[in-house]
Design an enzyme around this catalytic site. Sequence first.
Site: not given
Length: 384
Positions: A54, A107, A179, A204
């Site tokens: 982690r 978005y 973004d 993406k």
Amino acid sequence: MSDRHISQHFETLAIHAGNTADPLTGAVVPPIYQVSTYKQDGVGGLRGGYEYSRSANPTRTALEENLAALEGGRRGLAFASGLAAEDCLLRTLLSPGDHVVIPNDAYGGTFRLFAKVVSRWGVEWSVADTSDLDSVRAALTPKTKAVWVESPSNPLLGITDIAAVAQIAREAGAKLVVDNTFATPYLQQPLALGADVVVHSLTKYMGGHSDVVGGALIVSDQELGEELAYHQNAMGAVAGPFDSWLVLRGTKTLSVRMDRHSENAGKIAEMLTRHPRVTRVLYPGLPEHPGHEIAAKQMKAFGGMVSFQVEGGEEAAVEVCNRAKVFTLGESLGGVESLIEHPGRMTHASVAGSALEVPADLVRLSVGIENIDDLLQDLQQALG
């Protein structure tokens, strides 16, 4: 990061940054370290700084170094999803009572995060047309800690002058968050234009093959990078080693894919402008696009996303989506295959009734890298 000194050319960095040969075998592809914990050489004697995956994992480290190099940043962080990255960023930057300016075209998941989640922490937000500098200035308050930008935006392909908004945010004492999912670092590098933080949905274009979900934050300020890394470890929404490996594989071919995405999208946009059933085409590569000149200044090319509106309203737009054959009806974007969707009913359903509501007759295309003639023919038959 020594890899960054291999070259300053993007295509070379994409293949080599973070991708050092395995010291044990010489393997030219970094191994997938599918491991949760690491043997210590005595209490606190960590090998390479690894203790628990982690906190850090060698495969994720390789991806994070690659992302930082491609965006021209000092620190990259890889997350389980784009929204996980956004969540970590907002919890790092903001406290109850703070204010954020968000774009009027964003978005749907980002809007949902602000409207349904962040607002419950006591964080305020307001909407601005970020392509209009006066609108951005008017939305600022003394409590504004961040200005959020998408350029090109999702799904209306709006363009924001990143350098100009960076100056406005800086003067207000706020961070500029960009973004960069639609453009990718191959086409646009917001940090070089003055942004403080770059956000990606790695799902993406960066992954590029519709087979992985991931997100990233890249910053040029080392102190902010350390703060984000602390919160990432404290909250735990990290990218897994196999997901990191898949995205690292994807970034190697990003430049050649984006060249083809952009080339195909430009030809499709031109065809759509001539089609009698299309009432409006949204693509920054078109000279008539209101943001064309700014996009040409801050982007290498105009990307693979195209949106358009059709005569006949919502039902006609839905029918176009349903009739497509080579274009797959589906959410998401940025894969090698072409996708088509109806934002109002699919990716942007969460913004219905808000200032971000999208036109009901809008169709969004993620233009893939297939043969352009097949794509053009499919759209022509879908439009009827």
